[in-house]
Design a protein around this motif. Structure first.
Motif, PDB file in Angstrom:
ATOM      1  N   PHE A  22     -27.951  17.493 -15.801  1.00  0.00           N
ATOM      2  CA  PHE A  22     -27.065  18.539 -16.303  1.00  0.00           C
ATOM      3  C   PHE A  22     -25.823  18.522 -15.420  1.00  0.00           C
ATOM      4  CE2 PHE A  22     -25.775  23.148 -16.294  1.00  0.00           C
ATOM      5  CZ  PHE A  22     -25.251  23.146 -17.584  1.00  0.00           C
ATOM      6  N   ASP A  23     -24.687  18.326 -16.037  1.00  0.00           N
ATOM      7  CA  ASP A  23     -23.437  18.143 -15.297  1.00  0.00           C
ATOM      8  C   ASP A  23     -23.611  17.082 -14.214  1.00  0.00           C
ATOM      9  OD1 ASP A  23     -21.751  19.735 -16.746  1.00  0.00           O
ATOM     10  OD2 ASP A  23     -22.063  21.528 -15.510  1.00  0.00           O
ATOM     11  N   ASP A  24     -24.243  15.987 -14.614  1.00  0.00           N
ATOM     12  CA  ASP A  24     -24.428  14.798 -13.782  1.00  0.00           C
ATOM     13  C   ASP A  24     -25.400  14.992 -12.615  1.00  0.00           C
ATOM     14  OD1 ASP A  24     -22.663  13.288 -15.362  1.00  0.00           O
ATOM     15  OD2 ASP A  24     -20.943  14.122 -14.280  1.00  0.00           O
ATOM     16  N   ILE A  25     -25.998  16.150 -12.484  1.00  0.00           N
ATOM     17  CA  ILE A  25     -26.983  16.342 -11.418  1.00  0.00           C
ATOM     18  C   ILE A  25     -28.371  16.063 -11.998  1.00  0.00           C
ATOM     19  CG2 ILE A  25     -27.999  18.011  -9.802  1.00  0.00           C
ATOM     20  CD1 ILE A  25     -25.291  19.485  -9.940  1.00  0.00           C
ATOM     21  N   PRO A  26     -29.163  15.203 -11.346  1.00  0.00           N
ATOM     22  CA  PRO A  26     -30.485  14.897 -11.886  1.00  0.00           C
ATOM     23  C   PRO A  26     -31.492  16.023 -11.619  1.00  0.00           C
ATOM     24  CG  PRO A  26     -30.070  13.610  -9.899  1.00  0.00           C
ATOM     25  CD  PRO A  26     -28.820  14.391 -10.158  1.00  0.00           C
ATOM     26  N   TYR A  27     -32.313  16.260 -12.602  1.00  0.00           N
ATOM     27  CA  TYR A  27     -33.399  17.235 -12.481  1.00  0.00           C
ATOM     28  C   TYR A  27     -34.644  16.630 -13.097  1.00  0.00           C
ATOM     29  CZ  TYR A  27     -29.614  20.679 -11.881  1.00  0.00           C
ATOM     30  OH  TYR A  27     -28.517  21.362 -11.451  1.00  0.00           O
ATOM     31  N   GLN A  28     -35.768  17.348 -12.866  1.00  0.00           N
ATOM     32  CA  GLN A  28     -36.989  16.945 -13.522  1.00  0.00           C
ATOM     33  C   GLN A  28     -37.629  18.144 -14.207  1.00  0.00           C
ATOM     34  OE1 GLN A  28     -40.530  15.328 -11.285  1.00  0.00           O
ATOM     35  NE2 GLN A  28     -39.708  13.400 -12.076  1.00  0.00           N
ATOM     36  N   GLY A  29     -38.138  17.904 -15.401  1.00  0.00           N
ATOM     37  CA  GLY A  29     -38.899  18.927 -16.111  1.00  0.00           C
ATOM     38  C   GLY A  29     -40.156  18.298 -16.662  1.00  0.00           C
TER      39      GLY A  29
END
Lengths: 983, 445, 95
Positions: A22-29
């Motif tokens: 999201f907005d180039d920031i990686p996350y994990q779900g």
């Protein structure tokens, strides 16, 4: 980043982690997350900016009514602006960007608007930016346009495909919550054809989001059991990810199935989405209810959401926006969120209940008779100020507030045919009214039955009534045990005295804007909406309209139902334009009709042109020809010199048979047809009933009771329809039958001095086609290689010419045989351009002259209109306005300076008169270069044109830059006496 | 308004971000202006008065206009402003601006071909060009240009004829090449379109207007001229005395008038039926559509020439688009799915990037489809009763001229010079004004 | 919309082409002295009711029959569908 706000449980699959940015920031779900739930689990509350003031925003809801958390999903050609994070299912590699901000979501320069918000009140733009006038387009508007809008669209063609499908059922159930499931069970067991559609990826509705039990099972477990039983029924079709978007006439519904939106890209050969048209005998609206917020000061900060959304995130997605929350409610339902969150280990700082008589609780602090009067936290909620019953103000630290102002039955589809919702005082909300779409009934929470048991029961009852209507016996399933809590609500819409309390969070409409609208007399609900833009955002006011209405009702001093309500318009949720278009786009926008010689023409490198749906050969370039005129001039000259062949299959052909065929055609054509001899063709002019030329063509009498009528290519369908109207509606007792045979016959024109010589080589020798046996305007049945054929001695080019027709399947063979036979004459094949040049040279009217405004008189055929008979259009042709002395007449034009063009669309002026509309004398309809005459020629309509032959007039075309003299001449440039036709 | 001469300092009442000192004159108290907006912003917007008064019906007027839509309100405004009529009322059965002026696709243009039409629509466009200053209301008249795409030689011929007619009437027209068009609309399908684009006819002075604001602007200006605007006042019958119309019966009582002017496009059949008149008009539903808001994408208005699709982008960012009428008689203000699909197909035929843009809302308006596609502004066969209608789906752009010409007719009893052709008897006389050449079948216009 | 075709059963309205008021069946007598006025009224004036409307639809994408459909123009509800030819005969077009 860790999922610091991830809770226990939920319907997510922790074995399937999913990476996204999201907005180039990686996350994990996890599998089962939405973008919003995954971001909340990752402690991200800020997901968007509002439309006008660019206020920081997080999700308000956990569903499709979301106004705030809208993002640009995917990128490149697949970019989807304005996508609700609350419904976007997480997939591996998902990318999303926040929108309507610059340079970044956290630091948005446009948030300056928020500082100036008092200058940007409702309708401010109507009152300013008027000076100087020219500045609007140049200065003010571009600024406004850039600041407005939300996401930005991809500029490349959509790479995905969309399908359309048709479904038929006895019973469409919209919404697969407890109501819909029980209705489907009832109807499915009774053997009805059932479609159960739900926008969610899971069936179950709120039961997936609650801790409520059904028959002592977890609600979601009970759902899976019912789903399994339904799945085994061949007469029940469960459609998930399918939004019923609109209720149309006669039980027809539009539904959008999102086949691939939960995948990185559609699987091979699969569409992205399918637009279903569902034809139902009956339908049940079981779309549940939507919680509504309460407006209070600064109630739009990320972290402030509906109480039902708060517990949906906790229960279904195991996510919370914060570890410490508060609840703000005016009804008992809000307490469920407190209980559910607390059970998941989230701390409940307080329940603020507007009702002074709210019960205290051992679980958490209840602030009865209290309201939230302010909030803090720039990019996410950090705390609230609560005004207690005693008037004192208390600060409470919390990262989220669950707000519950009661529930609105989801009556969207019920009002698609403009039926007005009705006020249901017991739940303080609008429910479905009386004027429902044909065949629709409403059940469950959508009908105001807000308890689980009430919904289950209503589903059974709704289905039972439908089954009785359909004449099917039903055995109602046993009703499961479930909570049946009564609705306890004291309406409370907004906290008085707020400076900025948001109603429509996306469009930034506040309670004050409603007040201003009232002050300026925009009191009617529609004025309120339009003036303030309340409810006009992508969520269409699902969570905001009620609040605005309630405040207007206070201001107007009228009860809410008297203030009125707005109705909803389709679609239920915004729907991709591509889905409505389906496969009909780009080159496949419309089908292509090809003539029988198409393959052969392609072999000859023909250039094709669209003529309606048809593709016709426009010209046939030969080696060395570099300009289209070279090809066309050659085709024209060679046809007039020797012989040319042209595919004229596209002309409409109508078979007219029956004892009264001639009588019928005598009605259809303005000129006489009763006495056409067998074996003869007659030119016919067809008028509309208003006396304007509809079409022209020929009718060939093949037998006493058999004519073949030709129409122009463009009017083939309309003429046939018209003839059927005359036959069935006006003269129903005539013994005549019609059938269109346009596609049944391939037809070629063979024109030029050597036409007969060529045809003699092709037509079987037993047929005498000599000038004596088969003179001009003769027709008859012949054969070509023993194939049944029709021959017509008619000419559009002005040359001695025939048209020969064979059954379509022999069309390809015939063109090859004609060309082969023509070799010794140096025959050419000509396309539509040469056809057009020759007909202009001959002065034949065509589409540009039969333009729907010209009468027989205008066309120079006034005398053809037989006064002694009744034909369509003959009476109204007599009106004085159509017969004035200065009526337009068809003439020919040639340039005084032979090097000049005579462009179509130019206007004509009398020499010496002013050049303006008031002195307009007519216009050029068709123009071409005549290779036979060596200069440009044209056909034109000119006032009193028939008496102005020889006059030099002025041709003006300011649009294309021409202004020169032309001479008025006869429209028949070539062979005016028609000698060539008859040789 | 004694405090209007006071100096306002933003820092006193708002915050520290701005500091504006404004002086307003007494005469500005009713006017809208940038300074006034600033002044009101700093004082809590307390000074804004109703945009128009909610008038109660008087027993009698000189002229009653039935219908508080754009045309009716414009008629009343010009009656008062230009023709000096002081006793004028507008009767509206619901809320003003609730008909087609509130549900159209906001396009203005004067790209007509025929003598009966072009001078009128050009007059209208000129009125639009000065409207906001005249009304003191920003209706966001945006001359962003309109472009009709060309897909065949015959279409080009017809458009050249039309463009020339426009220019000969003093309007602007521009024949654009595909390359020029592509520059403005780079995402236009020029590679594999079923009906290739072969150019276009542009009118750069055409554009869009914020439609609701037109009704409100005229209402406010008419109100300031003394016109009574009476909402929730439905006409239920005409008062006829000796064959002359002398007023109307309404849900708010009897109102007498010297002249009664029907101006209820969409409901023309229903209203005139009460006077026993049949009209050369059918009522049809036209659907229109708006997408979700988007950052600026389409610079102007564009129409597809080989299908039913036209589109512009509102200042709010929504793509506003439409196509053809549903095609059957209807008063239902809603349409059906096949036409929605047809319009979106047209969109995808020329703009294949529209696929992922979402349609937000669809709605329907009732069109007075006339028998030749052109309007009527005329006296009826009943003395004292006048008629304005038959606008098909071209009514919005005509609003100013329609009001002006109708006011002229009502005040002078003769047609306005630009509207002489809009008579009832043109059908009896064979003087149809048929731009599309479709004849007496209203659903084809 | 769905039109219940008297011969073919329920058919989607998109198979049909609409013409207008079924009064168009009643084409005037061309020999009358008032024929021009009669035809102008016939061709141009319409009742255009808000409510029950008898209208002509052509089954263009089907069996090519003209139908007289009785439909409410405020709700779109259809109450009867007949072959136009039968209606025309019944209403005096037989001669």
């Amino acid at each position: 980043m860790t999922q610091s706000n991830r809770l226990d449980g939920g319907l997510i699959n922790r074995d399937r982690p999913i990476n996204f940015t999201f907005d180039d920031i990686p996350y994990q779900g996890f599998k089962g997350d939405t973008l919003a739930s995954a971001l909340l689990a990752n402690n991200v509350r800020l997901m968007g900016r509002s439309f006008k003031y660019h206020r920081p925003r997080g999700p308000l809801t956990a569903s499709s009514e979301e106004p705030n958390a809208i993002v640009e999903l995917r990128d490149g050609a697949r970019k989807e602006p304005n996508t609700r994070a609350t419904t976007a299912e997480l997939f591996e590699g998902l990318t999303a960007k926040s929108q309507n901000r610059w340079p970044s979501l956290a630091f948005d320069m446009m948030a300056i608007n928020d500082r100036f918000s008092s200058f940007l009140a409702a309708g401010f733009y109507y009152k300013t930016f008027m000076w100087p006038a020219a500045f609007w387009e140049k200065l003010y508007e571009p600024i406004i346009r850039r600041a407005a809008g939300l996401g930005s669209a991809a500029l490349e063609p959509d790479p995905d495909s969309y399908d359309k499908g048709f479904l038929h059922c006895d019973f469409l159930i919209t919404g697969a919550g407890p109501t819909g499931l029980m209705a489907a069970l009832t109807a499915g067991r009774a053997g009805a054809q059932v479609i159960l559609a739900d926008e969610d990826s899971l069936v179950g509705g709120r039961l997936n989001c609650e801790t409520i039990t059904v028959n002592d099972q977890a609600g979601s477990d009970w759902v899976r059991a019912v789903q399994a039983e339904l799945a085994d029924m061949p007469n029940v079709r469960i459609m998930t990810r399918t939004t019923v978007i609109g209720a149309f006439d006669h039980g027809i519904y539009g539904a959008l199935e999102r086949v691939s939106d939960h995948l990185p890209v559609p699987a091979n050969g699969k569409p992205r989405q399918i637009l279903w048209r569902i034809y139902s005998k009956r339908s049940l609206l079981a779309a549940g209810a939507i919680e509504r917020p309460i407006a209070f000061e600064q109630n739009d900060r990320p972290g402030i959401m509906l109480a039902s959304a708060l517990r949906a995130y906790a229960n279904r997605w195991a996510a919370t926006p914060a570890q410490q929350i508060a609840i703000f409610t005016n009804n008992d339902d809000g307490y469920r969120s407190a209980a559910d969150l607390q059970a998941k280990g989230v701390s409940v700082a307080a329940v603020i209940d507007t009702r002074p008589d709210a019960q205290t609780s051992a679980e958490w602090e209840v602030l009865a008779g209290a309201t939230i009067v302010n909030t803090s936290g720039r990019r996410g909620l950090t705390g609230i100020q609560v005004k207690l019953a005693d008037g004192s103000v208390r600060h409470i630290k919390c990262g989220a507030v669950g707000v519950s102002g009661g529930w609105n039955p989801n009556v969207h589809l019920a009002s698609h045919q403009r039926g007005r919702p009705e006020w249901h005082a017991e739940i303080a909300a609008f429910g479905p009214g009386q004027n429902l779409p044909q065949g629709m009934s409403v059940a469950g929470a959508a009908a105001g039955h807000l308890s689980t048991y009430g919904a289950l029961k209503s589903g059974v009852e709704g289905a039972t009534a439908v089954l009785a209507d359909l004449g099917k016996a039903a055995t109602a399933p046993e009703l499961p045990q479930a909570e049946d809590a009564p609705v306890k609500i004291t309406p409370f819409w907004h906290v008085a005295g707020a400076k900025r309390a948001w109603l429509d969070q996306q469009n930034d409409v506040t309670a004050k804007d409603v007040k201003l609208a009232h002050q300026e007399n925009f009191v009617s609900v529609e004025h309120l909406k339009r003036y303030t833009t309340l409810g006009m955002a992508t969520d269409q006011g699902k969570t905001s309209n009620m609040g605005g209405l309630a405040i207007m009702s206070e201001l107007a001093g009228k009860p809410i139902p008297q203030v009125g309500t707005t109705i909803f318009r389709p679609p239920y949720t915004p729907t991709a334009i591509g889905a409505f278009a389906g496969r009909s786009r780009d080159a496949d926008f419309r089908p292509v009709r090809k003539t029988p010689s198409h393959t052969w023409a392609e072999e000859q490198n023909a250039v094709f042109v669209e003529v309606g749906m048809w593709l016709r050969a426009q010209w046939f370039p030969r080696t060395g020809e570099t300009h289209w005129r070279q090809s066309v001039d050659r085709e024209v000259l060679q046809t007039r010199k020797s012989v040319g062949i042209c595919d004229v299959t596209t002309l409409g052909k109508i078979d007219v048979q029956g004892a009264d065929a001639a009588t019928f055609l005598n009605k259809i054509y303005c000129n006489p047809f009763a006495k056409v001899p067998v074996g003869k063709v007659r030119y016919g002019l067809m008028l509309r009933e208003d006396g304007i030329a509809m079409d022209d063509g020929t009718a060939a009498r093949l037998a006493e009771d058999h004519f073949v009528v030709t129409t122009t290519t463009a009017n083939a369908v309309g003429v046939y329809r018209h003839m059927e109207f005359v036959r069935q509606c006006l003269f129903p007792d005539l013994d005549v039958q019609l059938i269109s045979t346009t596609e049944a016959w391939a037809q070629y024109s063979v024109a030029g001095p050597n036409a007969r010589a060529l045809l003699k080589k092709v037509v079987d020798p037993e047929h005498d086609i000599s000038n004596e046996a088969f003179p001009y305007m003769a027709c008859g049945e012949v054969s070509v290689g023993q194939v049944r054929s029709r021959l017509f001695r008619i000419s559009f080019s002005g040359e001695m010419a025939y048209e020969i027709a064979v059954p379509t399947r022999y069309g390809d063979a015939l063109i090859r045989r004609l060309v082969e036979a023509g070799k010794e004459f140096d025959a050419v094949v000509y396309g539509t351009e040469a056809l057009g040049v020759m007909r202009i040279e001959k002065g034949h009217a065509a589409g540009n002259e039969l333009n729907g405004t010209t009468s027989a008189l205008n066309l120079g055929m006034g005398r053809m209109v037989n006064k002694k008979k009744d034909s369509i259009g003959s009476t109204l042709s007599k009106r004085d306005g159509m017969n004035g002395p200065d009526a337009l007449k068809l003439v020919g034009l040639k340039p005084v300076d032979p090097s000049k063009p005579v462009p179509a669309g130019a206007h004509l002026m009398t020499k010496g008169s002013p050049v303006d509309a008031a002195h307009d004398q007519g216009y050029v309809t068709s123009a071409c270069y005549s290779p036979n005459l060596g200069h440009h020629i044209a056909l034109a309509f000119l006032r009193s044109g028939d008496s102005r032959l020889g006059e030099v007039i002025r041709l003006v075309s300011p649009l294309t830059g021409q202004d020169h003299d032309v001479e008025v001449v006869s429209a028949h440039f070539i062979d005016p006496e028609g000698d060539r036709l008859r040789v | 308004m004694s405090d209007l001469h006071k100096k306002w300092s933003a820092t006193d009442v708002n915050n520290n971000y701005i500091s504006v000192i404004v002086t307003l004159k007494e005469s500005d108290s009713m006017r809208y202006s940038g300074l006034r907006v600033i002044k009101e912003a700093l004082t809590g917007h307390k000074g804004w008065s109703p945009a128009w008064r909610d008038a109660t019906p008087k027993p009698e007027y000189d002229i009653i206009v039935i219908g508080g839509g754009g045309h009716g309100l414009a008629t009343a405004y010009y009656l008062a402003k230009i023709y000096g009529q002081r006793r004028v009322a507008v009767l509206e059965k619901g809320w003003i601006g609730g008909g087609n002026v509130g549900r159209n696709t906001t396009i203005i243009r004067s790209n007509y071909m025929l003598d009966g039409n072009e001078p009128f629509y050009e007059f209208s466009l000129k009125l639009w060009e000065g409207l906001e200053q005249d009304l003191n209301y920003n209706a966001m008249v945006s001359q962003r240009g309109i472009l009709n795409l060309i897909h065949s030689d015959a279409q080009r011929d017809a458009f050249v004829r039309r463009g020339n007619a426009m220019m000969l009437n003093g309007a602007d027209a521009d024949l654009m090449t595909t390359q020029q068009i592509k520059k403005k609309y780079p995402f236009l399908n020029t590679t594999d379109a079923r009906f290739p684009i072969k150019g276009g006819l542009a009118q750069h002075r055409g554009g869009t207007v914020r439609h609701d604001a037109v009704a409100w602007g005229y209402a406010r200006a008419a109100d300031q001229q003394g016109v009574d605007i009476i909402q929730n006042c439905e006409v239920t019958g005409f008062i006829m005395e000796n064959g002359t119309c002398c007023g109307v019966e309404t849900t708010r009582g009897t109102i007498r008038a010297t002249k009664v002017a029907s101006c209820v496009a969409g409901s023309s059949g229903r209203v005139m039926e009460m006077a026993g008149l049949r009209l050369p008009i059918e009522s049809h539903v036209l659907q229109a559509f708006v997408s979700e808001g988007l950052k600026p994408l389409l610079p102007g208005v564009i129409t597809f020439g080989a299908g039913h699709f036209y589109c512009s982008q509102s200042d709010k960012g929504g793509l506003v688009f439409g196509g053809d009428i549903d095609g059957y008689n209807s008063y239902a203000q809603r349409g059906n799915l096949p036409v929605v699909e047809d319009v979106c197909e047209g969109g995808m035929a020329i703009f294949p990037m529209l696929g992922r843009i979402r349609l937000l809302r669809m709605w329907g308006g009732i069109m007075d489809m006339s028998m030749d596609g052109s309007p009527i502004i005329d006296r009826t066969s009943i003395d004292g009763l006048y008629f304005n209608g038959g606008w098909c789906y071209g009514g919005f752009k005509a609003t100013p001229a329609s009001g002006y010409a109708y006011a002229h007719l009502l005040a002078r009893d003769e047609p306005h010079p630009t509207a002489t052709a809009y008579r009832f008897d043109r059908f009896n006389r064979g003087l149809m004004i048929d731009e599309k050449g479709m004849g007496n079948q209203p659903n084809l216009h | 919309m769905i039109i219940e075709h008297p011969l073919l059963g329920p058919r989607d309205a998109s198979e049909f082409t609409y013409m207008g008021d079924a009064a168009l069946i009643h084409r005037p007598d061309w020999t009358a002295t008032t024929a021009v006025q009669d035809f102008a009224d016939y061709g141009y004036l319409r009742d255009n009711p808000a409510g029950r409307h008898r209208e002509l639809w052509f089954h263009e994408g089907g069996d090519r029959s003209w139908l007289v459909v009785t439909r409410d123009t405020t709700t779109h509800a259809i109450t009867s569908v007949e072959l136009a030819r039968d209606v025309a005969r019944r209403e005096g077009r037989s001669r």
